[in-house]
Write a protein that holds these residues in place. Structure first.
Motif, short mmCIF file in Angstrom:
data_model
loop_
_atom_site.label_atom_id
_atom_site.label_comp_id
_atom_site.label_asym_id
_atom_site.label_seq_id
_atom_site.Cartn_x
_atom_site.Cartn_y
_atom_site.Cartn_z
N TRP A 1 -20.47 51.61 69.44
CA TRP A 1 -19.74 50.68 69.20
C TRP A 1 -19.13 49.00 68.11
O TRP A 1 -18.43 49.23 67.51
CB TRP A 1 -18.31 50.42 70.37
N VAL A 2 -20.22 48.05 69.60
CA VAL A 2 -20.21 47.06 68.64
C VAL A 2 -21.07 47.13 67.60
O VAL A 2 -20.80 46.69 65.85
CB VAL A 2 -20.78 45.78 69.38
N LEU A 3 -22.11 48.12 67.10
CA LEU A 3 -22.49 48.61 65.71
C LEU A 3 -21.74 48.94 64.50
O LEU A 3 -21.58 48.30 63.58
CB LEU A 3 -23.43 49.45 66.05
N THR A 4 -21.31 50.21 65.28
CA THR A 4 -20.14 50.76 63.90
C THR A 4 -19.10 49.66 63.94
O THR A 4 -18.81 49.60 62.40
CB THR A 4 -19.76 51.42 65.06
N SER A 5 -18.40 48.93 64.89
CA SER A 5 -16.97 47.91 64.46
C SER A 5 -17.99 46.30 63.33
O SER A 5 -17.44 46.42 62.39
CB SER A 5 -16.59 47.07 65.39
N GLY A 6 -19.03 46.08 63.72
CA GLY A 6 -19.55 45.85 62.59
C GLY A 6 -20.14 46.38 61.10
O GLY A 6 -19.82 45.38 60.53
N LEU A 7 -20.49 47.76 60.98
CA LEU A 7 -20.86 48.07 59.67
C LEU A 7 -18.86 48.71 58.69
O LEU A 7 -19.05 47.62 58.29
CB LEU A 7 -21.19 49.78 59.73
N VAL A 8 -17.76 47.88 60.05
CA VAL A 8 -16.48 48.52 59.60
C VAL A 8 -16.31 47.63 58.29
O VAL A 8 -15.92 46.91 57.83
CB VAL A 8 -15.98 49.56 60.57
N PHE A 9 -16.48 46.18 59.75
CA PHE A 9 -15.88 45.06 59.15
C PHE A 9 -16.98 44.23 58.09
O PHE A 9 -15.50 44.07 57.26
CB PHE A 9 -15.74 44.05 60.13
N ALA A 10 -18.03 44.32 58.24
CA ALA A 10 -18.36 44.26 56.83
C ALA A 10 -18.07 44.72 55.71
O ALA A 10 -18.17 44.67 54.53
CB ALA A 10 -19.63 44.35 57.07
N ALA A 11 -17.65 46.09 55.78
CA ALA A 11 -17.33 47.11 54.33
C ALA A 11 -16.05 46.58 54.28
O ALA A 11 -15.54 45.72 52.97
CB ALA A 11 -17.02 48.14 54.63
N LEU A 12 -15.04 45.68 55.37
CA LEU A 12 -14.25 45.65 54.74
C LEU A 12 -13.91 44.57 54.48
O LEU A 12 -13.16 44.03 53.45
CB LEU A 12 -13.18 45.46 56.27
N LEU A 13 -14.92 43.43 54.86
CA LEU A 13 -15.34 42.09 53.78
C LEU A 13 -15.67 41.66 52.97
O LEU A 13 -15.75 40.81 52.77
CB LEU A 13 -15.91 41.16 55.15
N TYR A 14 -15.85 42.92 52.36
CA TYR A 14 -16.47 42.84 50.76
C TYR A 14 -15.55 42.77 50.07
O TYR A 14 -15.12 42.73 48.79
CB TYR A 14 -17.29 43.97 50.79
N LEU A 15 -14.18 43.18 50.44
CA LEU A 15 -13.21 43.82 49.58
C LEU A 15 -12.73 42.12 48.81
O LEU A 15 -12.11 42.13 47.82
CB LEU A 15 -11.92 44.26 50.22
N PRO A 16 -12.28 41.20 49.73
CA PRO A 16 -11.76 40.33 49.00
C PRO A 16 -12.70 39.54 47.96
O PRO A 16 -12.46 38.29 47.72
CB PRO A 16 -11.47 38.75 50.29
N GLY B 1 -26.26 42.24 67.24
CA GLY B 1 -26.14 42.80 68.21
C GLY B 1 -26.61 43.45 69.20
O GLY B 1 -27.05 44.06 70.03
N GLY B 2 -25.78 44.84 67.83
CA GLY B 2 -25.27 46.73 68.47
C GLY B 2 -27.24 46.98 68.54
O GLY B 2 -27.67 47.36 69.28
N ILE B 3 -27.79 46.70 67.65
CA ILE B 3 -29.59 46.85 67.27
C ILE B 3 -30.29 46.66 68.29
O ILE B 3 -31.45 47.23 69.03
CB ILE B 3 -29.66 46.44 65.75
N LEU B 4 -30.49 44.52 68.65
CA LEU B 4 -31.18 44.59 70.11
C LEU B 4 -30.77 45.26 70.94
O LEU B 4 -31.60 45.24 71.55
CB LEU B 4 -30.27 42.85 69.36
N ALA B 5 -29.58 45.61 70.91
CA ALA B 5 -29.07 45.66 72.77
C ALA B 5 -29.32 47.95 72.65
O ALA B 5 -29.90 47.91 73.38
CB ALA B 5 -27.53 45.85 72.77
N TYR B 6 -29.64 48.36 71.54
CA TYR B 6 -30.28 49.35 71.57
C TYR B 6 -31.82 49.03 71.74
O TYR B 6 -31.99 50.08 72.60
CB TYR B 6 -30.16 49.78 70.31
N LEU B 7 -32.80 48.17 70.99
CA LEU B 7 -33.75 48.63 71.45
C LEU B 7 -34.43 47.60 72.80
O LEU B 7 -35.61 48.41 73.47
CB LEU B 7 -34.35 46.92 70.06
N LEU B 8 -33.13 46.84 73.22
CA LEU B 8 -33.63 46.44 74.16
C LEU B 8 -33.21 47.62 75.41
O LEU B 8 -34.51 47.29 76.62
CB LEU B 8 -33.19 45.16 74.70
N ILE B 9 -32.35 47.97 75.26
CA ILE B 9 -32.14 49.24 76.30
C ILE B 9 -33.33 50.06 76.51
O ILE B 9 -33.71 50.82 77.65
CB ILE B 9 -31.13 49.96 75.98
N LYS B 10 -34.20 50.42 75.25
CA LYS B 10 -34.89 52.03 75.38
C LYS B 10 -36.11 50.79 75.77
O LYS B 10 -37.35 51.59 75.69
CB LYS B 10 -34.48 51.85 73.58
#
Lengths: 143, 453
Positions: free
Chosen positions: B152-167, B199-208
């Motif tokens: 969720w954290v990773l995907t919401s980061g990607l979604v908001f990155a897309a939204l913030l491109y608009l301004p 944070g999302g990618i780092l968390a994934y890597l640390l879990i693994k």
């Protein structure tokens, strides 16, 4: 000890609160601040055209303006005051590209009106209130 | 690798490597030009080189994030990617738009707004492309059996990155307003939602990689991204000090951007602490090196070096000088470039079945690249500080000061050469893996056994 749920609330709550404050400040800045600080009423067609030329030729790819851009060529916020309109206009279409101290500017092919527009844009930038930027040097070795 | 469709990530990682090497070439062109060697000016003037250098950075990092998304989301959601053909379509269209943009810069087709130089028509294509990417990820998550916090954290980061491109795509008459919203994109990306992705990618890597319990890692993930937004949103103010807006931004920007290092410090402590708690049995040492280095160097580059010039009284003098380049290089390297290299180092053995975990080339790549980048940062720092004193304090003309600091660019080029050797070695390792194979499916799962703490 902090639970995962509390951590989540901290994240969502904190983000929401600070985002709302940010939006509030943005609205105030755009409505009350920018028109006054930038003399927005003075933005006419000339300034607009100048701004368009500034962007579409990526002047920011070498120069900075209001301190923003690249660091290859001089800061231009106060260039109108420093050099005056005639000097600025000379640089644009200079044969072989303007090359004052070894750094090469692109040779442009602007019309007289376009040159005037860029000068008008730079004049407008120079007259904006930028909270003291660029700073006045404490010593003036070059004056 | 658990699922066949995760292989799509490989294309994005390969594109990242290609664009990264090109980015470095343009860096050299610019460094030489700063020393007065601008023989390429006629074909690649400085403003084309800088636009290319910066946009290649953005595109290769985004390509790395997309690859990370395609690798991580199926794994976290425990299902195949929603549509592989669409993911490939998204890949090729992304690459084509990137090529058009770069070629365009060389014929003077740009928008001239730092970091957002690509022209408006291409912006729309980028937006379409990113929407397709997000649809694929979200559909995968919704059809998946699991929905984890990390995903969720990773995907919401990607979604908001897309939204913030608009301004950044709106035209404003007033240059100040344009600049104001340009920072909504650039700042709220790199000091906001990109940190969610990080944070999302780092968390994934640390879990693994560490085997520490997911619940513990994800709890701290929330705290860190919480700190990011607590400081980062109003921290945008440090870009507003001198662009023609009210003075309250000096106070608000000063206070909150001074807090921004906390999020990065959190990231560092988080990674080191999880590593220490972990069982240290994972064989992929290179991935662990890059994971820890991204956590540490992001704090140094983005956190500390950002703090060094973020207070208004300091920034008045350093704004628009090479001091910014000092901070920018180590920040992007630590936080985002190293992160992409970490996920590549982790995922390539799983996708290809080749266990390049701990080889000499890989370690040399790590040390050369990091030492080289630290050397570059020091060269920029020396040049920047000297520039500030000569130009802003002693009132020397811009070009006179620039001629004095040319030797620092020589040091920069030496350090950049060391850095480039490191990156070249990394790419050699990348090529040694070869392409992903179906036989690798199910492989690497033996390491899962190591993951219970």
């Amino acid at each position: 000890m902090l639970s995962k749920k509390q951590a989540k609330m901290f994240f969502l709550g904190g983000t929401a609160v600070f985002f709302l404050i940010f939006i509030g400040m943005t609205v105030d800045t755009l409505v009350n601040g920018v028109p006054k600080y930038t003399h927005a009423s003075q933005i006419d067609d000339q300034v607009r055209l100048g701004r368009h030329l500034w962007d579409s030729n990526n002047c920011m790819g070498c120069h900075t303006i209001m301190g923003e851009g690249a660091y290859y060529a001089p800061e231009l916020t106060k260039v109108y005051e420093r050099r005056g309109p005639e000097y600025i206009k000379t640089t644009f279409n200079f044969p072989g590209g303007w090359r004052p101290n070894g750094r090469n500017m692109v040779e442009y092919n602007f019309t007289e009106q376009e040159k005037e527009a860029l000068v008008a844009f730079l004049k407008w930038v120079g007259e904006s209130d930028l909270n003291g930027f660029p700073p006045k040097p404490s010593v003036q070795l070059d004056k | 690798m658990k699922f066949k469709s995760q292989k799509v990530a490989y294309y994005f990682f390969a594109l990242s490597m290609l664009l990264f090497s090109l980015q470095i070439v343009y860096g050299f062109i610019m460094a030489f030009a700063h020393m007065g060697f601008d023989g390429l000016h006629e074909w690649i003037p400085f403003n084309a080189a800088t636009a290319t250098h910066k946009n290649l950075l953005v595109v290769w990092i985004l390509s790395g994030f997309m690859g990370a998304g395609y690798f991580i989301i199926p794994d976290e959601s425990d299902t195949e990617l929603w549509s592989v053909p669409l993911a490939l379509l998204q890949f090729y269209s992304f690459a084509i738009v990137g090529v058009i943009a770069v070629v365009g810069f060389h014929v003077g087709w740009f928008e001239g707004r730092k970091f957002l130089e690509i022209p408006r028509p291409l912006d729309y294509l980028v937006a379409l492309n990113v929407i397709l990417f997000l649809v694929i990820l979200l559909m995968t998550m919704f059809k998946g059996k699991k929905r984890t916090t990390t995903a969720w954290v990773l995907t919401s980061g990607l979604v908001f990155a897309a939204l913030l491109y608009l301004p950044g795509m709106i035209w404003f008459d007033n240059h100040t307003v344009d600049s104001f919203f340009r920072w909504w994109v650039v700042h709220l990306w790199v000091e906001g939602v990109w940190e969610l992705i990080m944070g999302g990618i780092l968390a994934y890597l640390l879990i693994k990689l560490t085997g520490v319990d997911r619940e513990v890692i994800e709890k701290w993930l929330y705290v860190i991204v919480g700190l990011t937004f607590l400081s980062g949103i109003l921290g945008t103010g440090h870009h507003y000090y001198f662009i023609g807006v009210p003075k309250y931004w000096l106070i608000v920007g000063g206070i909150f951007s001074s807090l921004e290092p906390l999020a990065f410090l959190g990231m560092t402590l988080f990674a080191i602490q999880m590593y220490r708690k972990g069982n240290k049995k994972h064989p992929n040492k290179l991935a662990i090196y890059w994971t820890l280095s991204t956590a540490v160097v992001s704090f140094l580059g983005a956190g500390l070096l950002g703090l060094a010039h973020t207070l208004p009284g300091v920034n008045l003098y350093t704004h628009g000088t090479l001091v910014t380049a000092m901070h920018g290089h180590l920040a992007f390297w630590g936080a985002y470039a190293s992160l992409v290299l970490a996920i590549i180092s982790y995922s390539m053995p799983l996708m290809t079945g080749r266990k390049i975990f701990d080889n000499t080339i890989g370690h040399m790549a790590f040390w050369f690249a990091n030492i080289g980048m630290i050397g570059m940062t020091m060269a920029f720092a020396a040049a920047g500080v000297a520039q500030v004193y000569m130009e802003r304090i002693m009132g020397l003309e811009f070009m006179k000061a620039q001629l004095e600091i040319e030797p620092h660019f020589f040091v920069l080029i030496i350090a950049a050469t060391v850095f480039s050797i490191g990156v070249t070695l990394f790419i050699i390792n990348f090529l040694k893996f070869g392409s992903p194979v179906d036989e690798a499916i199910g492989q690497g799962e033996e390491f899962s056994a190591l993951q219970t703490s």
